[in-house]
Design a protein around this motif. Structure first.
Motif, PDB file in Angstrom:
ATOM      1  N   THR A 242       0.519  -1.007   0.112  1.00 52.61           N
ATOM      2  CA  THR A 242      -0.019  -0.196   0.064  1.00 52.61           C
ATOM      3  C   THR A 242       0.966   0.889  -0.027  1.00 52.61           C
ATOM      4  OG1 THR A 242      -1.691  -0.974   1.205  1.00 52.61           O
ATOM      5  CG2 THR A 242      -1.972   1.190   1.196  1.00 52.61           C
ATOM      6  N   PRO A 243       1.008   1.850  -0.774  1.00 51.89           N
ATOM      7  CA  PRO A 243       1.657   3.209  -0.814  1.00 51.89           C
ATOM      8  C   PRO A 243       1.506   3.712   0.140  1.00 51.89           C
ATOM      9  CG  PRO A 243      -0.043   2.695  -2.928  1.00 51.89           C
ATOM     10  CD  PRO A 243      -0.107   1.757  -2.510  1.00 51.89           C
ATOM     11  N   ASN A 244       2.124   5.096   0.834  1.00 56.48           N
ATOM     12  CA  ASN A 244       2.200   5.521   2.092  1.00 56.48           C
ATOM     13  C   ASN A 244       0.831   7.040   1.809  1.00 56.48           C
ATOM     14  OD1 ASN A 244       3.407   6.224   4.345  1.00 56.48           O
ATOM     15  ND2 ASN A 244       3.997   8.289   4.104  1.00 56.48           N
ATOM     16  N   ALA A 245       0.474   7.371   1.143  1.00 62.22           N
ATOM     17  CA  ALA A 245      -1.061   7.828   0.951  1.00 62.22           C
ATOM     18  C   ALA A 245      -2.052   7.556   1.383  1.00 62.22           C
ATOM     19  CB  ALA A 245      -0.565   9.231  -0.245  1.00 62.22           C
ATOM     20  N   GLU A 246      -1.653   5.894   1.429  1.00 62.13           N
ATOM     21  CA  GLU A 246      -2.835   5.545   1.593  1.00 62.13           C
ATOM     22  C   GLU A 246      -3.826   4.846   3.197  1.00 62.13           C
ATOM     23  OE1 GLU A 246      -4.024   2.798  -1.716  1.00 62.13           O
ATOM     24  OE2 GLU A 246      -3.337   3.733  -3.017  1.00 62.13           O
ATOM     25  N   ARG A 247      -1.872   4.753   3.669  1.00 57.91           N
ATOM     26  CA  ARG A 247      -2.616   4.767   4.933  1.00 57.91           C
ATOM     27  C   ARG A 247      -3.367   5.506   5.615  1.00 57.91           C
ATOM     28  NH1 ARG A 247       3.527   2.905   4.589  1.00 57.91           N
ATOM     29  NH2 ARG A 247       3.062   0.356   3.805  1.00 57.91           N
ATOM     30  N   PRO A 248      -4.051   5.404   6.851  1.00 61.12           N
ATOM     31  CA  PRO A 248      -4.776   6.035   6.948  1.00 61.12           C
ATOM     32  C   PRO A 248      -4.320   6.393   8.395  1.00 61.12           C
ATOM     33  CG  PRO A 248      -5.137   4.074   8.203  1.00 61.12           C
ATOM     34  CD  PRO A 248      -4.396   3.470   6.768  1.00 61.12           C
TER      35      PRO A 248
ATOM     36  N   SER B 152       7.658  19.032  12.667  1.00 59.72           N
ATOM     37  CA  SER B 152       6.405  19.233  12.140  1.00 59.72           C
ATOM     38  C   SER B 152       7.140  18.322  10.196  1.00 59.72           C
ATOM     39  CB  SER B 152       6.103  20.908  11.481  1.00 59.72           C
ATOM     40  OG  SER B 152       7.777  21.366  11.014  1.00 59.72           O
ATOM     41  N   ASN B 153       8.083  18.149  10.349  1.00 61.57           N
ATOM     42  CA  ASN B 153       8.832  17.767   9.101  1.00 61.57           C
ATOM     43  C   ASN B 153       8.141  15.742   8.874  1.00 61.57           C
ATOM     44  OD1 ASN B 153       9.924  19.450   7.154  1.00 61.57           O
ATOM     45  ND2 ASN B 153      11.386  19.366   8.923  1.00 61.57           N
ATOM     46  N   HIS B 154       8.165  15.771   9.520  1.00 62.13           N
ATOM     47  CA  HIS B 154       7.724  14.345  10.078  1.00 62.13           C
ATOM     48  C   HIS B 154       5.804  14.034  10.000  1.00 62.13           C
ATOM     49  CE1 HIS B 154       6.668  10.714  12.492  1.00 62.13           C
ATOM     50  NE2 HIS B 154       6.990   9.880  12.364  1.00 62.13           N
ATOM     51  N   GLY B 155       5.425  15.255  10.036  1.00 60.26           N
ATOM     52  CA  GLY B 155       4.254  15.134   9.852  1.00 60.26           C
ATOM     53  C   GLY B 155       4.301  15.379   7.820  1.00 60.26           C
ATOM     54  N   GLU B 156       5.010  15.701   7.378  1.00 60.60           N
ATOM     55  CA  GLU B 156       5.178  15.433   6.196  1.00 60.60           C
ATOM     56  C   GLU B 156       5.789  13.971   5.715  1.00 60.60           C
ATOM     57  OE1 GLU B 156       4.360  18.352   3.626  1.00 60.60           O
ATOM     58  OE2 GLU B 156       3.601  18.823   5.512  1.00 60.60           O
ATOM     59  N   VAL B 157       6.366  13.747   5.938  1.00 61.32           N
ATOM     60  CA  VAL B 157       7.128  12.406   5.328  1.00 61.32           C
ATOM     61  C   VAL B 157       5.262  11.172   6.347  1.00 61.32           C
ATOM     62  CG1 VAL B 157       8.100  10.566   6.616  1.00 61.32           C
ATOM     63  CG2 VAL B 157       8.922  12.654   6.726  1.00 61.32           C
ATOM     64  N   GLU B 158       4.908  11.748   6.772  1.00 60.87           N
ATOM     65  CA  GLU B 158       3.224  10.307   7.239  1.00 60.87           C
ATOM     66  C   GLU B 158       2.835  10.855   5.796  1.00 60.87           C
ATOM     67  OE1 GLU B 158       1.767  11.241  11.744  1.00 60.87           O
ATOM     68  OE2 GLU B 158       3.090  10.299  11.593  1.00 60.87           O
ATOM     69  N   ALA B 159       2.594  12.006   5.298  1.00 55.40           N
ATOM     70  CA  ALA B 159       2.090  12.393   3.744  1.00 55.40           C
ATOM     71  C   ALA B 159       2.662  12.039   2.794  1.00 55.40           C
ATOM     72  CB  ALA B 159       0.893  13.619   4.380  1.00 55.40           C
ATOM     73  N   ALA B 160       4.152  11.425   2.979  1.00 60.92           N
ATOM     74  CA  ALA B 160       4.434  11.457   1.127  1.00 60.92           C
ATOM     75  C   ALA B 160       3.378  10.870   0.351  1.00 60.92           C
ATOM     76  CB  ALA B 160       5.651  10.478   1.315  1.00 60.92           C
ATOM     77  N   GLU B 161       3.909  11.889  -1.057  1.00 65.28           N
ATOM     78  CA  GLU B 161       2.919  10.597  -2.186  1.00 65.28           C
ATOM     79  C   GLU B 161       3.729  10.031  -2.755  1.00 65.28           C
ATOM     80  OE1 GLU B 161       2.307  14.718  -3.861  1.00 65.28           O
ATOM     81  OE2 GLU B 161       0.923  15.744  -1.976  1.00 65.28           O
TER      82      GLU B 161
ATOM     83  N   ARG C   6       7.300   6.993  -2.048  1.00 63.56           N
ATOM     84  CA  ARG C   6       8.205   6.460  -1.997  1.00 63.56           C
ATOM     85  C   ARG C   6       9.122   7.717  -1.929  1.00 63.56           C
ATOM     86  NH1 ARG C   6       9.300   1.547   0.378  1.00 63.56           N
ATOM     87  NH2 ARG C   6       7.602   0.832  -0.486  1.00 63.56           N
ATOM     88  N   ARG C   7       9.528   7.646  -3.670  1.00 66.06           N
ATOM     89  CA  ARG C   7      11.089   9.285  -3.413  1.00 66.06           C
ATOM     90  C   ARG C   7      10.808  10.794  -2.628  1.00 66.06           C
ATOM     91  NH1 ARG C   7      12.423  12.532  -9.129  1.00 66.06           N
ATOM     92  NH2 ARG C   7      14.045  13.529  -8.046  1.00 66.06           N
ATOM     93  N   ASP C   8       8.978  11.190  -2.916  1.00 66.76           N
ATOM     94  CA  ASP C   8       8.965  11.697  -1.487  1.00 66.76           C
ATOM     95  C   ASP C   8       8.751  11.853  -0.201  1.00 66.76           C
ATOM     96  OD1 ASP C   8       8.127  14.519  -1.225  1.00 66.76           O
ATOM     97  OD2 ASP C   8       6.613  13.389  -1.228  1.00 66.76           O
ATOM     98  N   PHE C   9       8.619   9.963  -0.064  1.00 63.64           N
ATOM     99  CA  PHE C   9       8.922  10.174   1.250  1.00 63.64           C
ATOM    100  C   PHE C   9      10.315   9.438   1.657  1.00 63.64           C
ATOM    101  CE2 PHE C   9       9.959   6.452   4.114  1.00 63.64           C
ATOM    102  CZ  PHE C   9       8.832   6.341   5.225  1.00 63.64           C
ATOM    103  N   LEU C  10      11.047   9.546   1.055  1.00 62.75           N
ATOM    104  CA  LEU C  10      12.859   9.788   1.179  1.00 62.75           C
ATOM    105  C   LEU C  10      13.207  11.212   1.546  1.00 62.75           C
ATOM    106  CD1 LEU C  10      13.831   6.493  -0.817  1.00 62.75           C
ATOM    107  CD2 LEU C  10      14.606   7.120   1.328  1.00 62.75           C
ATOM    108  N   HIS C  11      13.178  11.310   0.976  1.00 59.88           N
ATOM    109  CA  HIS C  11      13.203  12.963   0.301  1.00 59.88           C
ATOM    110  C   HIS C  11      12.883  13.805   2.093  1.00 59.88           C
ATOM    111  CE1 HIS C  11      14.236  17.564  -0.802  1.00 59.88           C
ATOM    112  NE2 HIS C  11      12.697  17.457  -0.909  1.00 59.88           N
ATOM    113  N   LYS C  12      11.593  13.566   2.572  1.00 56.79           N
ATOM    114  CA  LYS C  12      11.792  14.334   3.625  1.00 56.79           C
ATOM    115  C   LYS C  12      11.625  13.453   4.236  1.00 56.79           C
ATOM    116  CE  LYS C  12       6.843  16.280   1.727  1.00 56.79           C
ATOM    117  NZ  LYS C  12       5.738  16.098   1.002  1.00 56.79           N
ATOM    118  N   LEU C  13      11.862  12.125   4.583  1.00 56.21           N
ATOM    119  CA  LEU C  13      12.804  11.437   5.767  1.00 56.21           C
ATOM    120  C   LEU C  13      14.268  12.243   5.799  1.00 56.21           C
ATOM    121  CD1 LEU C  13      12.236   7.685   5.816  1.00 56.21           C
ATOM    122  CD2 LEU C  13      12.204   9.648   7.460  1.00 56.21           C
ATOM    123  N   ARG C  14      14.676  12.834   4.498  1.00 53.37           N
ATOM    124  CA  ARG C  14      16.388  12.887   4.595  1.00 53.37           C
ATOM    125  C   ARG C  14      16.363  14.290   4.702  1.00 53.37           C
ATOM    126  NH1 ARG C  14      16.794  10.809  -0.911  1.00 53.37           N
ATOM    127  NH2 ARG C  14      17.822   8.719  -0.641  1.00 53.37           N
ATOM    128  N   ILE C  15      15.152  15.092   5.247  1.00 52.71           N
ATOM    129  CA  ILE C  15      15.604  16.803   5.181  1.00 52.71           C
ATOM    130  C   ILE C  15      14.605  16.379   6.979  1.00 52.71           C
ATOM    131  CG2 ILE C  15      13.307  18.965   5.783  1.00 52.71           C
ATOM    132  CD1 ILE C  15      12.273  18.190   3.087  1.00 52.71           C
TER     133      ILE C  15
END
Length: 153
Positions: free
Chosen positions: A5-11, A80-89, A91-100
């Motif tokens: 399941t893509p991260n964006a679909e997880r509740p 706050s950036n971790h909140g963005e990680v949880e809403a990543a669109e 996998r690439r976006d997820f990794l980018h936000k984790l790196r931030i």
């Protein structure tokens, strides 16, 4: 084989009362969920609070205010950036936000080391706890990034 399941679909939980979280169910109703033993969001929240307490104890001097401002920005942004990680669109976006998040934590560690090294800045009482926590959080985010990269292949 289990479909990923893509991260964006997880509740994601969006309301918390004490030790009980409330999440939006598939039917749009709010349902209580049990809180896991380990919650990175809570840990980042506690870390941000520790940083705020540390910053408030720094002296009101030119150097103290400069360090306090920098430390306040980089030390509270992983929450706050971790909140963005949880809403990543993706996998690439997820990794980018984790790196931030990781980048901000590393910057926080450097500013904390400067506070510990400078004699004119009094060492706050929670300094050692903040330094230990930032090092642990860095290790957690490094491991998360490695795992996400490995799973992307």
């Amino acid at each position: 084989m289990k479909k990923k399941t893509p991260n964006a679909e997880r509740p994601t939980p969006n309301i918390e009362f004490g030790s009980c979280r409330i999440a939006e169910g598939s039917d749009g109703e709010y349902v209580p969920t049990s809180k896991g033993a380990y919650d990175l969001e809570d840990r980042l929240l506690e870390f941000a609070a520790m940083i705020i307490e540390l910053v408030e104890s720094l002296p009101n001097t030119r150097a103290g205010n400069h360090v306090a401002g920098q430390l306040l920005r980089c030390g509270t942004s992983p929450l706050s950036n971790h909140g963005e990680v949880e809403a990543a669109e993706s996998r690439r976006d997820f990794l980018h936000k984790l790196r931030i998040c990781l980048k901000e934590l590393r910057e926080t560690k450097r500013w904390l080391r400067l506070v510990g090294r400078t004699r004119t800045l009094t060492t706050p009482t929670n300094f050692a706890a903040c330094l230990n926590e930032v090092e642990e959080l860095i290790r957690i985010f490094v491991a998360s990034i490695r795992t996400a990269q490995r799973n992307a292949k």
